[in-house]
Design an enzyme around this catalytic site. Sequence first.
Site, PDB file in Angstrom:
ATOM      1  N   ASP A   1       0.793  -1.251   0.000  1.00  0.00           N
ATOM      2  CA  ASP A   1       0.000   0.000   0.000  1.00  0.00           C
ATOM      3  C   ASP A   1       0.824   1.300   0.000  1.00  0.00           C
ATOM      4  O   ASP A   1       0.516   2.228   0.783  1.00  0.00           O
ATOM      5  CB  ASP A   1      -0.955   0.008   1.212  1.00  0.00           C
ATOM      6  CG  ASP A   1      -1.981  -1.129   1.173  1.00  0.00           C
ATOM      7  OD1 ASP A   1      -1.955  -1.923   0.214  1.00  0.00           O
ATOM      8  OD2 ASP A   1      -2.788  -1.216   2.115  1.00  0.00           O
TER       9      ASP A   1
ATOM     10  N   LYS B   1      -7.066  -4.953  -2.990  1.00  0.00           N
ATOM     11  CA  LYS B   1      -7.818  -5.478  -1.842  1.00  0.00           C
ATOM     12  C   LYS B   1      -8.711  -4.389  -1.278  1.00  0.00           C
ATOM     13  O   LYS B   1      -8.439  -3.203  -1.463  1.00  0.00           O
ATOM     14  CB  LYS B   1      -6.848  -6.001  -0.775  1.00  0.00           C
ATOM     15  CG  LYS B   1      -5.898  -4.933  -0.271  1.00  0.00           C
ATOM     16  CD  LYS B   1      -4.947  -5.478   0.759  1.00  0.00           C
ATOM     17  CE  LYS B   1      -4.025  -4.407   1.272  1.00  0.00           C
ATOM     18  NZ  LYS B   1      -4.720  -3.298   1.968  1.00  0.00           N
TER      19      LYS B   1
ATOM     20  N   CYS C   1      -1.908  -2.885   7.637  1.00  0.00           N
ATOM     21  CA  CYS C   1      -1.816  -3.799   6.488  1.00  0.00           C
ATOM     22  C   CYS C   1      -0.527  -4.617   6.470  1.00  0.00           C
ATOM     23  O   CYS C   1      -0.554  -5.788   6.090  1.00  0.00           O
ATOM     24  CB  CYS C   1      -2.039  -3.024   5.198  1.00  0.00           C
ATOM     25  SG  CYS C   1      -3.770  -2.476   5.069  1.00  0.00           S
TER      26      CYS C   1
HETATM   27  C1  VGL Z   1      -4.649   0.551   5.719  1.00  0.00           C
HETATM   28  C2  VGL Z   1      -6.290   1.314   7.116  1.00  0.00           C
HETATM   29  C3  VGL Z   1      -7.211   1.234   6.100  1.00  0.00           C
HETATM   30  C4  VGL Z   1      -3.211   0.173   5.538  1.00  0.00           C
HETATM   31  C5  VGL Z   1      -5.565   0.458   4.697  1.00  0.00           C
HETATM   32  O1  VGL Z   1      -2.733   0.152   4.381  1.00  0.00           O
HETATM   33  O2  VGL Z   1      -2.542  -0.096   6.555  1.00  0.00           O
HETATM   34  N1  VGL Z   1      -5.027   0.958   6.930  1.00  0.00           N
HETATM   35  N2  VGL Z   1      -6.837   0.814   4.890  1.00  0.00           N
END
Ligand code: VGL
Length: 213
Positions: free
Chosen positions: A17, A115, A160
């Site tokens: 991410d 995702k 994540c």
């Molecule tokens: C994430 C919160 C919501 C992350 C993704 O990448 O850690 N955290 N969506």
Amino acid sequence: MADLIVPKQSDVLLLIDIQNDFCPGGGLAVPQGDAVVPLINRLAARFAHVILTQDWHPAGHRSFASSHGGRAPFETLEMAYGAQTLWPDHCVQGTPGADFHKDLDTARGELIVRKGFRPEIDSYSAFFENDRTTPTGLTGYLRTRGFERVFLAGLAADFCVHFSAVDAVREGFGALVIEDACRAIDLDNSLKAAKSAMAGAGVELIDSARILA
Ligand code: VGL
Ligand code: ZN
């Protein structure tokens, strides 16, 4: 210093991410989230195989506080599958916030796992959604390709990266989190909790110097 690690053909670097919304100025900015990019590019050059994940929510996703009248970001809400933290809107499909950071070297990425695209379920892990049972398919991909160890880096360390690393072990892979190539949201001490959960699950926490030295 601990032993040098030379990545093998059966190792994969899983970059979590590294998207604009998790960097300063983004919808769910992780403090210094962008600071990991140069280090991650150097690490990626050492691996024969790189996979990226991309948080990829439809507008109005149930994990967004804005989808629940009167709820504020970072509150917890009970969902069908258990407790869910509510987030500011982030990583909406096709928006600039969902793009990878512009300096991230994505060219050698062999797979991008998206995702969080189911409107009703969040997905922190690259392996399982937050109901802890709906698979993303990554296990099958990694196993089919003969990977044995997953090295993880990216955002956010306490969400994540944490859930992906624990699930990698759950799925029978070795999991090594490159700690200094991650940054955390750190909500209510969540980084400390994530580190002990990872260590307890058998995830190895390493420094990038083990690979880059
Ligand atoms: C994430 C919160 C919501 C992350 C993704 O990448 O850690 N955290 N969506
Ligand atoms: Zn998300």
